[in-house]
Design a protein around this motif. Structure first.
Motif, PDB file in Angstrom:
ATOM      1  N   ASN A  35       6.962   9.310   1.115  1.00 24.75           N
ATOM      2  CA  ASN A  35       7.690  10.371   1.800  1.00 24.75           C
ATOM      3  C   ASN A  35       9.007   9.929   2.435  1.00 24.75           C
ATOM      4  N   ILE A  36       9.476   8.755   2.082  1.00 23.79           N
ATOM      5  CA  ILE A  36      10.784   8.331   2.606  1.00 23.79           C
ATOM      6  C   ILE A  36      11.849   9.312   2.130  1.00 23.79           C
ATOM      7  N   CYS A  37      11.744   9.709   0.875  1.00 28.24           N
ATOM      8  CA  CYS A  37      12.724  10.656   0.339  1.00 28.24           C
ATOM      9  C   CYS A  37      12.700  11.961   1.117  1.00 28.24           C
ATOM     10  N   CYS A  86      14.708   6.093  -2.417  1.00 28.71           N
ATOM     11  CA  CYS A  86      13.348   5.850  -2.896  1.00 28.71           C
ATOM     12  C   CYS A  86      13.119   4.361  -3.164  1.00 28.71           C
ATOM     13  N   PRO A  87      12.102   3.770  -2.531  1.00 27.20           N
ATOM     14  CA  PRO A  87      11.899   2.337  -2.696  1.00 27.20           C
ATOM     15  C   PRO A  87      11.349   1.954  -4.072  1.00 27.20           C
ATOM     16  N   THR A  88      10.837   2.909  -4.823  1.00 23.15           N
ATOM     17  CA  THR A  88      10.247   2.534  -6.115  1.00 23.15           C
ATOM     18  C   THR A  88      11.072   3.041  -7.295  1.00 23.15           C
ATOM     19  N   GLY A  89      12.208   3.656  -7.002  1.00 28.33           N
ATOM     20  CA  GLY A  89      13.102   4.045  -8.093  1.00 28.33           C
ATOM     21  C   GLY A  89      12.698   5.283  -8.864  1.00 28.33           C
ATOM     22  N   VAL A  90      12.020   6.217  -8.226  1.00 25.42           N
ATOM     23  CA  VAL A  90      11.697   7.474  -8.909  1.00 25.42           C
ATOM     24  C   VAL A  90      12.997   8.262  -9.093  1.00 25.42           C
ATOM     25  N   LYS A  91      13.196   8.799 -10.295  1.00 24.62           N
ATOM     26  CA  LYS A  91      14.409   9.586 -10.540  1.00 24.62           C
ATOM     27  C   LYS A  91      14.138  11.026 -10.131  1.00 24.62           C
TER      28      LYS A  91
HETATM   29  S1  SF4 Z   1       9.639   9.643  -4.673  1.00 17.25           S
HETATM   30 FE1  SF4 Z   1      10.030   7.580  -3.887  1.00 17.25          FE
HETATM   31  S2  SF4 Z   1      10.650   7.898  -1.744  1.00 17.25           S
HETATM   32 FE2  SF4 Z   1       9.690   9.769  -2.440  1.00 17.25          FE
HETATM   33  S3  SF4 Z   1       7.555   9.612  -1.834  1.00 17.25           S
HETATM   34 FE3  SF4 Z   1       7.693   8.867  -3.948  1.00 17.25          FE
HETATM   35  S4  SF4 Z   1       7.995   6.670  -3.754  1.00 17.25           S
HETATM   36 FE4  SF4 Z   1       8.433   7.539  -1.738  1.00 17.25          FE
END
Ligand code: SF4
Ligand SMILES: Cc1cc2nc3c(=O)[nH]c(=O)nc-3n(C[C@H](O)[C@H](O)[C@H](O)COP(=O)(O)OP(=O)(O)OC[C@H]3O[C@@H](n4cnc5c(N)ncnc54)[C@H](O)[C@@H]3O)c2cc1C
Ligand code: SF4
Lengths: 421, 593
Positions: free
Chosen positions: A20-22, A74-79
């Motif tokens: 939920n950082i995004c 996003c820490p994991t690079g989700v587009k």
């Molecule tokens: S999309 Fe990225 S930032 Fe958002 S909840 Fe998933 S891992 Fe976290």
């Protein structure tokens, strides 16, 4: 329907760890409950969207402005923004596209039509009555800032007219000006040409068309693909011949570099060659400057300049090169905005149902400008829709950093937006 | 001691038992069902989720295939809302080429009336773009995807409406056998309430043993012999759907040859390994690897996609005489009339079969009950849809659609699977549920990518609040008018839960006297342990990243390893523990037959 592209979001959604950082960074979700946030709209909802289902299950994804702040954090690079864009395209393919969005998606066409008779077009578009009508009939927000067609004609016309005065040189660059410069703000192109020629570059302005981003963000993928293919055909030759292709609108260059190939699954040699040759102008200038090939014979400009790096610019992942170059200008006090987004996000702020959201998103930025003190006379930002939005939100004029650089060379008047020669 | 009297007592709350209680109640028998845990705690809660068209058995077991297609068509009407109409493909991959299985398959389908048509490979690839492009033939059959949890609830819901009594968390300890004029009669069962420890005797005219893989144990209590060969099947669920159609390999049935889309995930399965006991079931690394390798043949790149978790179920394969194990033995339904077999009256065992044929198994059972009780009452289950069926089939987007329509985004407790607070509260109160794992089965809590990472603490908070307010306690296990009217179909759908009614508790019960199961720390630990158990076999890559985050939340932030009540265990805790018996590394066993 781009089925393949629909499927290719799978690997990306698999990266989400639900942190939920995004969500906590998304500028739109921060100001309205109508948008449940990037994680919800992106990787989370994507698990519920599948081929062959009765209909698109969700609509709130349409409130994503496409600013890509989420991708950035996003820490994991989700587009995430791409997942959202595709969901919107899916919805558009299914439910049809409102006329309003079709209009907003075709700013090049609008630009062309208006340029036939600018005064008439300006009157037609900007009088009170037509704004009310546009609002009521099409849903184009009455209070949003629409562009004006300039008196002097298009940038293309200026290039043709001044053909003989243009610098010829062995050092050449290709200029991708985009529709904003072509039809509404030819002076940005003029400032660009002036700056490049001042540095000894011959500027080639080849035939080109809209990058297709407005269509992509309104979900018209098929149309966008035509635009993209046209650009590839027109420009790839230059790329192959080793020319750098530079652009002054970060959203357009981002589209050529990344958005279009990715969303449209264009991974052919031509698209790739083109994308490798495209630069944002300040990204390119910074490179020249680092090589010692960029002139810094600047005159002092004594002013405070709040500068906002557009979100699409940040999506280039090149840092903030415009900021670095502006800081070379003596006495110029550049203040960097850390606001997430101006709110306009391309055509988003023009939509009636989203205009207030766009203004609320922009508030962070407008407030930032306000606290820089009463001495501030203008702001700067790289993308035209951002500048228009900042002007609307702050009441102050806004300039492209290239205009500031041109002025620092003494080639350009920041008030009248004209070349000084 | 509490005593109850009934006509029919059904033991086991899986597909089979719930089917029997439904059928018996519809035929007007006074019926009670007892289940030692929650409904679908056994194999039914761990199956592959395929509504068979019969295609899988078309070559090897035409009779079974015929049963499947008939039942398939019936369940689509009676349990419409428990089924997704995915359709199914039988595909010939390069590995499957070179014999005449496809021809036999088509002939087999035609022979028993399974609609089967060959479709062009290009058409199949258009519908399923991730499917192996090197497949050479594709046959389409009416397979479906089934929600076994919801189906069990819907079935007992229908039974309740018809007057049956459902007692979950009641375990049969002993069967009461009496000698009457030289004949042995099973007349009742001693049962205890797992939560409160209370003992109950239930007298019945006839007792049905539907205890699945445990039915041998139950039969032994009556002095009858039922040899069940427990055969473990391991399945692996992927983080999202890679296909939207059930994909079967067109070849002789074997391991890992079916990929079933199920709600938001897709499941590859299964293995088939004979085990000594139905639980605990340990998953071996080779099983997971095998599933991924087989998945790769159906969808290239399969093993690179994110794996969600793995679990195993156990087939209650019935053996007349033990001949060695495996898939080839018998999956046919077995209705054992112990009065004929061993002269033990009043006792039937129904086992074997498939989820798809549970209604048929129930019909056969209750027909025999009628004979025993000397009455003639026709079966009506085939033509009586259960409450909720009127909603029609579900589709993968239905929850998202509901959440969007009703704007419930702010009410989400489990974000991955879109469970709202109201869904949870209603499930707790009306269902009734005792553990978070029950809620997982009821509403899909914690089934998504984060595997309980974010919903567990939220759900425990809510349960604790409800418990303190007297809105959740063991009396909820009793039947109440409230429960009767509650439509099980509503469990699955956010849209049906607009009225939040947390004040409707019975006002009884508070932490002080509550049995240990209501301890919030325990609830939290048990559920995390349960989720953890399914994630450990697939702990690499993205799921490892996820678990690392979950670990930070629970161990570092909440310090759950050092909560008070550390030593506390509830009667249900044991199930979540790992099988720690040291076993040799099991290589893939050789196939028999
Ligand atoms: S999309 Fe990225 S930032 Fe958002 S909840 Fe998933 S891992 Fe976290
Ligand atoms: C790996 C696997 C995959 C499968 N996939 C499919 C599929 O895709 N499609 C399909 O149609 N079929 C499938 N099957 C078959 C199907 O799942 C089973 O046939 C069916 O679920 C059996 O249901 P049941 O009610 O007989 O047994 P169970 O569901 O095991 O029910 C027995 C119940 O009895 C209870 N019980 C035990 N002892 C006691 C006691 N002393 N007192 C009270 N209660 C007790 C248990 O707790 C349990 O809940 C699969 C089976 C396996 C193993
Ligand atoms: S692109 Fe911008 S508006 Fe859309 S979800 Fe991401 S952060 Fe929010």
């Amino acid at each position: 329907m781009h089925t393949e592209s629909w499927q290719s979001v799978g690997p990306s959604l698999d990266e989400c760890i639900k942190c939920n950082i995004c969500t906590s960074y998304c500028p739109v979700a921060s100001v309205t409950d109508l948008f449940p946030g990037p994680k919800y709209a992106g990787p989370q909802s994507q698990r519920f969207r599948e081929n062959g289902q009765p209909h698109s299950p969700d609509h709130s994804v349409d409130y994503c402005s496409g600013c890509r702040v989420c991708n950035e954090v996003c820490p994991t690079g989700v587009k995430i923004a791409e997942i959202n864009a595709r969901a919107r395209a899916h919805m558009a393919a299914e439910e049809g596209i409102p006329l309003r969005n079709r209009l907003l998606g075709r700013n090049e066409l609008l630009g062309k039509v208006g340029s036939i008779a600018p005064p008439l077009a300006n009157f037609g578009l900007h009088n009170q009555l037509s704004r009310v009508l546009a609002d009521k009939v099409f849903g184009i927000a009455q209070d949003s800032k629409l562009p004006r067609w300039p008196k002097g004609g298009t940038f293309g016309k200026w290039v043709k007219k001044t053909q003989d005065q243009r610098l010829k040189s062995d050092k050449k660059v290709v200029y991708y000006h985009g529709c904003g410069t072509m039809y509404y703000e030819p002076f940005i192109g003029q400032a660009t040409v002036a700056v490049l020629e001042h540095n000894g570059y011959e500027v080639i302005v080849p035939p080109q068309n809209c990058c297709g981003l407005p269509l992509l963000s309104n979900g018209e993928f098929d149309e966008a693909e035509k635009y993209h293919d046209n650009n590839v055909n027109k420009l790839v030759g230059y790329a192959r011949d080793g020319f750098d292709i530079i652009g002054t609108t970060p959203s357009c260059t981002l589209t050529l570099k990344e958005e279009a190939p990715e969303l449209l699954d264009k991974h052919d040699a031509d698209s790739t060659d083109l994308k490798m040759a495209v630069w944002d102008i300040f990204e390119w200038i910074r490179e020249r400057w680092e090589e010692g090939d960029f002139r810094t014979d600047f005159r002092p400009i004594n002013m405070i300049l709040p500068y906002h790096a557009p979100c699409q610019y940040r999506a280039h992942r090149v840092g903030k090169p415009a900021l670095e170059i502006l800081q070379l200008i003596p006495e110029l006090d550049v203040r960097e905005s850390c606001a997430r987004c101006c709110g306009s996000a391309g055509t988003y702020g023009y939509k009636k149902e989203k205009h207030l959201i766009a203004m609320a998103v922009g508030k962070e930025l407008f407030d930032f400008v306000a606290v820089q003190g009463p001495g501030v006379t203008m702001t700067a930002s790289d993308t035209e829709t951002c500048r228009w939005q900042i002007e609307l939100g702050t009441g102050l004029p806004s300039r492209h950093p290239i205009e500031i650089v041109a002025a620092a060379y003494g080639l350009y008047n920041l008030e009248s937006r004209q070349l000084t020669n | 001691m509490h005593k109850l009297q009934t006509e029919v007592l059904v033991i086991g709350g899986g597909a089979t038992g719930t089917g029997v209680v439904w059928d018996a109640a519809l035929r007007g028998f006074k019926t009670i069902l007892v289940e030692r845990r929650d409904l679908t705690h056994g194999t039914t809660g761990r199956f592959h989720g395929l509504l068979h068209s019969g295609g899988r058995y078309a070559v090897k077991d035409p009779h079974g295939a015929e049963e499947c297609i008939r039942e398939n068509q019936i369940l689509r009407k009676t349990h419409a809302h428990c089924i997704e109409d995915t359709s199914g493909f039988f595909v010939v991959t390069p590995e499957d080429e070179g014999d005449d299985y496809p021809e036999k398959f088509v002939a087999g389908c035609n022979a028993v009336g399974i609609p089967c048509s060959e479709i062009p490979v290009a058409e199949a690839l258009r519908r399923e773009p991730l499917l192996n492009p090197r497949i050479s033939r594709v046959f389409e059959v009416p397979d479906g995807s089934a929600d076994g949890f919801l189906a069990a609830h819907a079935t007992v819901n229908a039974a309740r409406v018809a007057g049956a009594q459902i007692m979950t968390y009641h375990e049969v300890d002993e069967l009461i056998v009496e000698e009457r004029s030289g004949e042995r009669h099973v007349v009742g069962a001693r049962v205890h309430n797992v939560v409160t420890g209370e003992h109950i005797v239930i007298y019945a005219d006839i007792i049905v043993n539907a205890a699945g893989a445990w039915s041998g144990k139950l039969a032994a209590m009556a002095g009858a012999e039922v040899v069940i060969l427990p055969s473990k099947g391991t399945m692996v669920a992927m983080n999202h759907r890679l296909v939207n159609t059930v994909i079967n390999r067109c070849k002789m049935p074997s391991d890992g040859d079916i990929l079933v889309p199920s709600h938001t995930v897709c499941i590859i399965g299964t293995t088939s390994v004979t085990v000594p006991n139905p639980e605990p079931l340990r998953i071996e690394p080779w099983e997971v690897q095998k599933m991924l390798d087989e998945g790769e043949k159906i969808v290239p790149g399969f093993s690179k996609a994110r794996v969600l978790r793995a679990w195993a179920g156990v087939r209650p394969l019935f053996q007349e005489t033990y001949t060695g194990g495996g898939r080839d033995v018998t999956r046919k339904l077995a209705l054992l009339d112990h009065s004929q077999r061993e002269g033990i009256k009043g006792f039937l065992t129904i086992t074997g079969g498939k989820w798809t044929t549970f209604r048929l198994m129930a019909e056969a059972t209750v027909d025999t009950i009628c004979e025993h009780l000397g009455t003639q009452r026709p079966c009506t289950t085939a033509t009586t849809p259960v409450p909720g069926a009127e909603q029609g089939n579900y589709w993968v987007g239905h929850r998202l659609h509901d959440v969007e329509e009703q704007r419930l985004q702010g009410d989400l407790i489990c974000e991955c699977e879109l469970v709202t607070r109201t869904m949870l509260e209603n499930a707790v109160q009306r269902n009734p549920a005792l553990t978070l794992d029950d809620l997982r089965r009821d509403v899909r809590l914690g089934k998504g990518p984060c595997q309980g990472g974010f919903c567990t603490y939220r759900a425990v908070g809510i349960l604790n609040e409800m418990e303190s307010a007297g809105n959740w306690n063991h009396d909820m296990l009793d039947e109440s008018a409230d429960t009767m009217q509650w439509n099980a179909a509503h469990l699955q759908s956010p849209a049906h839960n607009l009225t939040r009614d947390v004040t409707a508790g019975n006002g009884k019960g508070h932490s002080a006297e509550s049995p240990t199961v209501f301890n919030p720390n325990l609830l939290l630990r048990d559920f995390l342990q349960e989720r953890w158990k399914g994630v450990t076999p697939v702990l690499w890559g993205r799921q490892l990243k996820q678990e690392r985050l979950d670990e930070l939340i629970y161990l570092s932030l909440m310090n759950i390893d050092h909560l008070p009540d550390d030593e506390l265990a509830s009667p249900v805790t044991d199930f979540y523990n790992f099988d720690t018996t040291p076993g040799p590394f099991e290589p893939e066993p050789k196939k028999v037959g």
